[in-house]
Design a protein around this motif. Structure first.
Motif, short mmCIF file in Angstrom:
data_model
loop_
_atom_site.label_atom_id
_atom_site.label_comp_id
_atom_site.label_asym_id
_atom_site.label_seq_id
_atom_site.Cartn_x
_atom_site.Cartn_y
_atom_site.Cartn_z
N ALA A 1 0.88 -1.17 0.00
CA ALA A 1 0.00 0.00 0.00
C ALA A 1 0.92 1.22 0.00
O ALA A 1 1.96 1.23 0.66
CB ALA A 1 -0.89 0.00 1.23
N LEU A 2 0.53 2.23 -0.75
CA LEU A 2 1.30 3.47 -0.84
C LEU A 2 0.41 4.64 -0.48
O LEU A 2 -0.74 4.71 -0.92
CB LEU A 2 1.84 3.67 -2.26
N GLN A 3 0.95 5.56 0.29
CA GLN A 3 0.20 6.78 0.61
C GLN A 3 0.62 7.85 -0.40
O GLN A 3 1.77 8.29 -0.41
CB GLN A 3 0.47 7.23 2.03
N LEU A 4 -0.32 8.21 -1.25
CA LEU A 4 -0.07 9.19 -2.31
C LEU A 4 -1.02 10.35 -2.14
O LEU A 4 -2.24 10.15 -2.11
CB LEU A 4 -0.24 8.54 -3.69
N ASP A 5 -0.48 11.53 -2.01
CA ASP A 5 -1.30 12.73 -1.81
C ASP A 5 -2.27 12.56 -0.65
O ASP A 5 -3.43 12.95 -0.72
CB ASP A 5 -2.05 13.11 -3.09
N GLY A 6 -1.79 11.92 0.43
CA GLY A 6 -2.60 11.77 1.63
C GLY A 6 -3.61 10.64 1.61
O GLY A 6 -4.38 10.48 2.55
N THR A 7 -3.61 9.84 0.54
CA THR A 7 -4.58 8.75 0.40
C THR A 7 -3.84 7.43 0.20
O THR A 7 -2.92 7.36 -0.60
CB THR A 7 -5.50 8.99 -0.83
N TRP A 8 -4.27 6.39 0.92
CA TRP A 8 -3.67 5.07 0.75
C TRP A 8 -4.22 4.42 -0.51
O TRP A 8 -5.43 4.46 -0.77
CB TRP A 8 -3.94 4.19 1.96
N LYS A 9 -3.31 3.82 -1.30
CA LYS A 9 -3.70 3.15 -2.54
C LYS A 9 -3.03 1.79 -2.63
O LYS A 9 -1.98 1.57 -2.04
CB LYS A 9 -3.27 4.00 -3.75
#
Length: 162
Positions: free
Chosen positions: A122-130
């Protein structure tokens, strides 16, 4: 061997963008030190929603790193009869650096585990987990056909040999 191959292909097709429920673990996922309860919940929600077969493709794209690049694949999976009844369950979330977590999850079809204990990111991108694109590509590789975007995406976990 043929049964395993069919099960893996079915699981991969289901796994693609349409899975997540529970896999014998009805409690919350385990977390490593350094991972807050809120992060575990956000990551679990992301994975479970991404793999939920009832979620529309546009919402799945928002949960996947570089989701727009996978539009055609997600559309194909959404219209696949194999994908119905697919789900996944997150059993472990471990911090793996800032904005990154290792996720252990199981993919099921109609409640039957087909791909147990898969490892993804999981990656946090622009404050959102994806869901990391590499995690999705790993599942697509099991199926045997991957979009060109996966050719540039490194794998996140080895395919189990057992």
């Amino acid at each position: 061997m043929v049964t395993r191959t069919v099960a893996l292909r079915t699981a991969a097709a289901c796994a693609l963008p349409l899975l997540l429920t529970s896999c014998g673990n009805d409690g919350p996922p385990a977390a490593s030190p350094g991972t807050s309860a809120a992060e575990v919940q956000a990551i679990t929600s992301t994975f479970e929603h991404f793999f939920d077969s009832s979620l529309p493709v546009d919402q799945k794209m928002a949960l996947l790193q570089n989701g727009q690049a996978f539009t055609e694949t997600l559309e194909h999976q959404a219209h696949s009869s194999i994908a119905g009844g697919a789900s996944a369950n997150v059993s472990q979330v471990d911090a793996d650096g800032p904005g990154r977590a290792s996720v252990t999850f199981t993919i099921k079809k109609h409640g039957i585990p087909l791909l147990p204990n898969r490892h993804g990111t999981a990656l946090q991108l622009d404050g959102t987990w994806k869901v990391a694109a590499a995690t999705f590509c790993d599942l697509l590789r099991i199926e045997g056909g991957v979009p060109a975007v996966c050719d540039a995406t490194p794998t996140t976990a080895p395919v189990p040999t057992s």
